[in-house]
Design an enzyme around this catalytic site. Structure first.
Site, PDB file in Angstrom:
ATOM      1  CG  ASP A  71      44.532  40.402  43.900  1.00 51.13           C
ATOM      2  OD1 ASP A  71      45.354  39.944  43.094  1.00 51.13           O
ATOM      3  OD2 ASP A  71      43.550  41.079  43.559  1.00 51.13           O
ATOM      4  CG  ASP A 140      32.539  43.906  41.165  1.00 48.70           C
ATOM      5  OD1 ASP A 140      33.693  44.112  40.696  1.00 48.70           O
ATOM      6  OD2 ASP A 140      32.339  43.187  42.153  1.00 48.70           O
ATOM      7  CG  HIS A 142      36.882  43.725  41.739  1.00 46.81           C
ATOM      8  ND1 HIS A 142      36.035  42.659  41.528  1.00 46.81           N
ATOM      9  CD2 HIS A 142      37.996  43.428  41.006  1.00 46.81           C
ATOM     10  CE1 HIS A 142      36.601  41.782  40.719  1.00 46.81           C
ATOM     11  NE2 HIS A 142      37.795  42.231  40.386  1.00 46.81           N
ATOM     12  CD  GLU A 147      34.709  41.791  44.915  1.00 46.87           C
ATOM     13  OE1 GLU A 147      34.345  42.683  44.120  1.00 46.87           O
ATOM     14  OE2 GLU A 147      34.852  40.605  44.570  1.00 46.87           O
TER      15      GLU A 147
HETATM   16  C1  F6R Z   1      43.856  40.675  39.759  1.00 45.38           C
HETATM   17  C2  F6R Z   1      42.971  41.653  40.341  1.00 45.38           C
HETATM   18  C3  F6R Z   1      41.608  41.918  39.813  1.00 45.38           C
HETATM   19  C4  F6R Z   1      41.511  41.869  38.279  1.00 45.38           C
HETATM   20  C5  F6R Z   1      40.077  42.057  37.836  1.00 45.38           C
HETATM   21  C6  F6R Z   1      39.923  41.983  36.336  1.00 45.38           C
HETATM   22  O1  F6R Z   1      45.072  40.613  40.475  1.00 45.38           O
HETATM   23  O2  F6R Z   1      43.337  42.256  41.295  1.00 45.38           O
HETATM   24  O3  F6R Z   1      41.156  43.170  40.269  1.00 45.38           O
HETATM   25  O4  F6R Z   1      42.324  42.872  37.745  1.00 45.38           O
HETATM   26  O5  F6R Z   1      39.267  41.083  38.430  1.00 45.38           O
HETATM   27  O6  F6R Z   1      40.230  40.702  35.906  1.00 45.38           O
HETATM   28  P1  F6R Z   1      40.329  40.360  34.346  1.00 45.38           P
HETATM   29  O7  F6R Z   1      41.521  41.066  33.836  1.00 45.38           O
HETATM   30  O8  F6R Z   1      40.489  38.856  34.304  1.00 45.38           O
HETATM   31  O9  F6R Z   1      39.055  40.828  33.736  1.00 45.38           O
END
Ligand code: F6R
Length: 265
Positions: A71, A140, A142, A147
């Site tokens: 992303d 959450d 995702h 989301e």
């Molecule tokens: C990042 C992504 C997100 C993260 C998620 C967890 O490219 O796609 O899904 O993997 O938000 O983020 P952290 O590792 O910072 O807790």
């Protein structure tokens, strides 16, 4: 789902690095490059540090590796320290022997977003699909920026970030007001088309998301629960992230049996 519960976040890093290296070595031995799907955020930073170290020691090469990131924020230019383009250069690409032309992070700047999403999907297809997709998980649940409510059949497109995700990521921007409202993200179906998936999670902040992902029903309200549909998913999680699992003892026993089986084969 294979659920590997490890002692610490460092063990999660080592496990993930071993998985990536095994794939790269296997492909290299056959004369092919591997296609990796990559994540950003705090969780994979240890993995990237370890891959840089193993590349420096010449244990692995990225010479024939192609990468696709999950992303990128909309409205953040690629040279901004808050962009995922910048993150990948800073934390991995500029420290390893990868050809930058073989790295792909969704383009959200100076382009028509839907066209960019379609081009990204096409590039994945032309690369022959993703061999191993690395995932983190949001508090959450995702994956990518899919989301709550994301269609389980979704492909790369723009998604609106939840308030919770924007709050979680405000640490990178200084203030929540500076966190973008939207991002271009691989869809859940795009992720599910990877040959194999390795989800990493550490810390108690991920415990509920992990429980819902592994032991709850498959639902768009828990986007990561869609991974239950994939035949080759591994979750490498530390004890804190595993602390909400009702069946933790079962998963630990399954790993012990796996180790016994691999020793006797
Ligand atoms: C990042 C992504 C997100 C993260 C998620 C967890 O490219 O796609 O899904 O993997 O938000 O983020 P952290 O590792 O910072 O807790």
């Amino acid at each position: 789902m294979r659920v590997v519960i490890l002692e610490s976040s460092e063990s999660v890093t080592q496990f993930a690095a071993d998985e990536v290296c095994a794939l790269l070595k296997e492909r290299n031995a056959k004369g092919f490059g591997a296609v990796l799907g990559l994540a950003t955020g705090g969780t994979p930073l240890g993995l990237y540090r370890e891959l840089i170290a193993r590349n420096a020691r010449r244990e692995i090469t990225f010479a024939n590796v192609e990468t696709f990131n999950l992303d990128e924020y909309v409205g953040v230019p690629p040279d901004s320290p808050c962009s995922y383009h910048y993150y990948m250069l800073e934390n991995l690409f500029q420290h390893i022997d990868i050809d930058l032309a073989m790295t792909h992070v969704p383009i959200t700047h100076g382009v028509e977003l839907q066209k960019s999403a379609e081009a990204f999907e096409l590039q994945i297809e032309q690369a022959g699909g993703i061999d191993l997709q690395i995932l983190g998980i949001g508090s959450d649940a995702h994956i990518g920026f899919n989301e709550i409510g994301s269609s389980l059949g979704s492909r790369t497109r723009v998604k609106t970030l939840t308030e919770r995700t924007r709050q979680d990521n405000a640490r990178y921007f200084g203030s929540i007001d500076d966190v973008p409202q939207t991002a271009l993200t691989m869809g859940i179906q795009t992720i599910l088309e990877s040959q194999s998936i390795l989800l990493l999670a550490t810390g108690t902040g991920k415990a509920k998301a992990i429980r819902d992902t592994v032991e709850g029903p498959i639902t768009a309200s828990v986007p990561a629960s869609a991974l239950q549909l994939h035949p080759n998913v591994t979750l490498a999680i530390d004890r804190d992230a595993a602390s909400g699992l009702a069946n933790a003892d079962y998963f630990l026993a399954a790993e012990r049996n796996r180790a016994v089986a691999s020793r006797s084969s």
